[in-house]
Scaffold this active site. Structure first.
Site, PDB file in Angstrom:
ATOM      1  N   LYS A  92     -27.332  71.226  48.019  1.00 17.67           N
ATOM      2  CA  LYS A  92     -27.046  70.397  46.844  1.00 17.67           C
ATOM      3  C   LYS A  92     -28.270  70.192  45.963  1.00 17.67           C
ATOM      4  O   LYS A  92     -28.164  70.016  44.760  1.00 17.67           O
ATOM      5  CB  LYS A  92     -26.459  69.054  47.272  1.00 17.67           C
ATOM      6  CG  LYS A  92     -25.024  69.178  47.736  1.00 17.67           C
ATOM      7  CD  LYS A  92     -24.348  67.823  47.807  1.00 17.67           C
ATOM      8  CE  LYS A  92     -22.848  67.978  48.001  1.00 17.67           C
ATOM      9  NZ  LYS A  92     -22.500  68.498  49.352  1.00 17.67           N
ATOM     10  N   GLU A 114     -20.721  61.390  40.494  1.00 13.22           N
ATOM     11  CA  GLU A 114     -19.696  60.921  41.426  1.00 13.22           C
ATOM     12  C   GLU A 114     -20.128  61.347  42.812  1.00 13.22           C
ATOM     13  O   GLU A 114     -20.858  62.327  42.976  1.00 13.22           O
ATOM     14  CB  GLU A 114     -18.348  61.567  41.091  1.00 13.22           C
ATOM     15  CG  GLU A 114     -18.156  63.001  41.628  1.00 13.22           C
ATOM     16  CD  GLU A 114     -19.064  64.057  40.992  1.00 13.22           C
ATOM     17  OE1 GLU A 114     -19.551  63.818  39.862  1.00 13.22           O
ATOM     18  OE2 GLU A 114     -19.307  65.100  41.634  1.00 13.22           O
ATOM     19  N   SER A 371     -24.755  75.753  54.977  1.00  9.88           N
ATOM     20  CA  SER A 371     -24.979  74.938  53.778  1.00  9.88           C
ATOM     21  C   SER A 371     -25.814  73.683  54.033  1.00  9.88           C
ATOM     22  O   SER A 371     -26.471  73.183  53.118  1.00  9.88           O
ATOM     23  CB  SER A 371     -23.634  74.547  53.166  1.00  9.88           C
ATOM     24  OG  SER A 371     -22.807  73.919  54.126  1.00  9.88           O
TER      25      SER A 371
HETATM   26  C1  PLP Z   1     -21.263  68.951  49.769  1.00  9.14           C
HETATM   27  C2  PLP Z   1     -21.404  69.919  50.851  1.00  9.14           C
HETATM   28  C3  PLP Z   1     -20.543  71.034  50.972  1.00  9.14           C
HETATM   29  C4  PLP Z   1     -19.355  71.255  50.074  1.00  9.14           C
HETATM   30  O1  PLP Z   1     -19.650  71.503  48.746  1.00  9.14           O
HETATM   31  P1  PLP Z   1     -19.477  72.916  48.052  1.00  9.14           P
HETATM   32  O2  PLP Z   1     -19.541  72.594  46.616  1.00  9.14           O
HETATM   33  O3  PLP Z   1     -18.179  73.500  48.482  1.00  9.14           O
HETATM   34  O4  PLP Z   1     -20.616  73.752  48.508  1.00  9.14           O
HETATM   35  C5  PLP Z   1     -20.782  71.941  51.990  1.00  9.14           C
HETATM   36  N1  PLP Z   1     -21.786  71.772  52.863  1.00  9.14           N
HETATM   37  C6  PLP Z   1     -22.630  70.717  52.792  1.00  9.14           C
HETATM   38  C7  PLP Z   1     -23.718  70.595  53.795  1.00  9.14           C
HETATM   39  C8  PLP Z   1     -22.462  69.758  51.791  1.00  9.14           C
HETATM   40  O5  PLP Z   1     -23.288  68.712  51.732  1.00  9.14           O
END
Ligand code: PLP
Length: 394
Positions: A92, A114, A371
């Site tokens: 993020k 948000e 992620s």
């Molecule tokens: C917010 C988040 C996501 C989901 O968001 P995307 O926009 O689909 O990438 C996925 N993994 C983590 C660790 C997150 O914090």
């Protein structure tokens, strides 16, 4: 016709999806944002500022790590793109730094955002602190009660957290409220959207700020192996880490896979509609009311999906599958025990997909975007496994 995952035209369409469905009062703001982003993104000076902030502050490039014991377990070669190692613990940060730099360049002094689980709120508060901007984060009352630690983090970082009490008092209502409040403060405020969603130019802009994931991974994979992977896999909430990852590989032969949670599968189980300024797929009831998503990972609880994913699905360039909560918890444990990495529940959806498709993957190579890190989810996982109940669990 724009090239695949290239620059959309002025209408912001990805095939039949996307667009810019905003009230008249917001039109000047999204048009101003679009032209500011077009101009900044073609300015080498801005690109350099963005890249050097990611390098010197956020810890990029993140590793592309060959997970040998997981690979052995699967009978396939798995490379993990380690977004869990970026500052604040997920991808993020890439997006919020891009948008915060852009906001400052546009002369804005204030960010609004948000948040559902609070992760995007924390990231926005972080970027605002870094650049000396004010930040206000809209969050549903229900989510505030569920995510008190993230609420505290935002406040510690100097952001104001505004409780949203309308509707179901969750993420979709926070999006509506943030859009409403933006209209009243256009002069000094930038609305920092957290995923590849919302009206044009957001889905495109956020994908561009996240494509650093895919561009780096492709380069790192090429340097390590001399070729491109057979599969590229990422989890999909709104779809930003997946879009950024796919952008680096869409013009290779790699098969692209987005993994949705069963309880929030907007592509797998949604219906076409126009919500939050865009045409895409959303979980809806028979009357077209948006339903709440529900999954073990709060970060995947958005009831829609970015329009470019809807398009990639429609044209068959990417495949979108679902996994359930139990598979996800199993995947977290497997990754922890084979690699010593505790990943976020969101990211574990991608790992769970590997486990569910083992026969299909045998002998192939995979780049998988991890992620985020799992510290934030430790309590949820512990509860699920019965560890908080006298420690007698698995
Ligand atoms: C917010 C988040 C996501 C989901 O968001 P995307 O926009 O689909 O990438 C996925 N993994 C983590 C660790 C997150 O914090």
């Amino acid at each position: 016709m724009t090239s695949m995952m290239g620059t959309p035209d002025a209408t912001g369409r990805f095939g039949e999806f996307g667009g810019r469905f905003v009230p008249e009062s917001l039109m000047p703001a999204v048009l101003e944002l679009e032209s500011a982003f077009r101009e900044a993104w073609s300015d080498p000076g801005f690109r350099e500022e963005y890249a050097s902030t990611l390098a010197n502050y956020a810890g990029r490039p993140t590793l592309l790590y060959l997970a040998e014991r997981l690979s052995e377990h699967l009978g396939a070669e798995v490379w993990l793109k380690r977004e869990d190692l970026a500052h604040t613990g997920s991808h993020k940060i890439n997006n919020v730094i891009g948008q915060a730099l852009l906001a400052r360049r546009m002369g804005k002094t204030r960010l609004i955002a948000e948040t559902g689980a609070g992760q995007h709120g924390v990231a926005t508060a972080t970027a605002a602190a870094l650049l000396g901007l004010d930040a206000k984060v809209y969050m549903g009352e229900v989510d505030i009660a569920r995510q008190s630690l993230n609420v505290f983090r935002m406040r510690l970082l100097g952001a104001e957290v505004e409780t949203v009490t309308s509707g179901s008092r969750t993420l979709k209502d926070a999006v509506n409220e943030a859009m409403r409040s933006w209209v009243a403060a256009l002069d000094d405020t930038h609305y920092c959207i957290g995923s590849v969603m919302g009206p044009h130019p957001y889905p495109w802009m956020v994908r561009e700020f996240q494509r650093v994931i895919g561009d780096e991974a492709r380069e790192q994979y090429l340097a390590a192996t001399g070729t491109t992977p057979d599969w590229v896999v990422a989890c999909v909430g709104g779809g930003s880490n997946a879009a950024g990852t796919f952008a680096g590989f869409v013009d290779t032969p790699a098969r692209l896979v987005g993994v949705e949670p069963e309880g929030g599968a907007a592509i797998g189980r949604g219906i076409g509609g126009i919500v939050h300024g865009m045409q895409s797929f959303f979980l809806q009831d028979e009357f077209g009311q948006v339903n709440e998503a529900s999954s073990i990972s709060a970060g995947l609880d958005y009831p829609g999906v970015g329009p470019e994913h809807a398009h990639l699905s429609a044209i068959g360039r990417a495949r979108y599958d679902q996994v359930g909560d139990d598979q996800v918890v199993e995947a977290v444990q497997l990754l922890a025990r084979t690699e010593g990495i505790i990943c976020a529940l969101e990211s574990a959806h991608a790992i769970a997909w590997l486990l569910a498709h083992k026969p299909e993957l045998e002998g192939t190579s995979i780049v998988l975007t991890l992620s985020g890190r799992g510290d934030k989810d430790a309590e949820t996982i512990a509860e699920r496994l019965g560890f908080l109940d006298g420690g007698r669990g698995a």
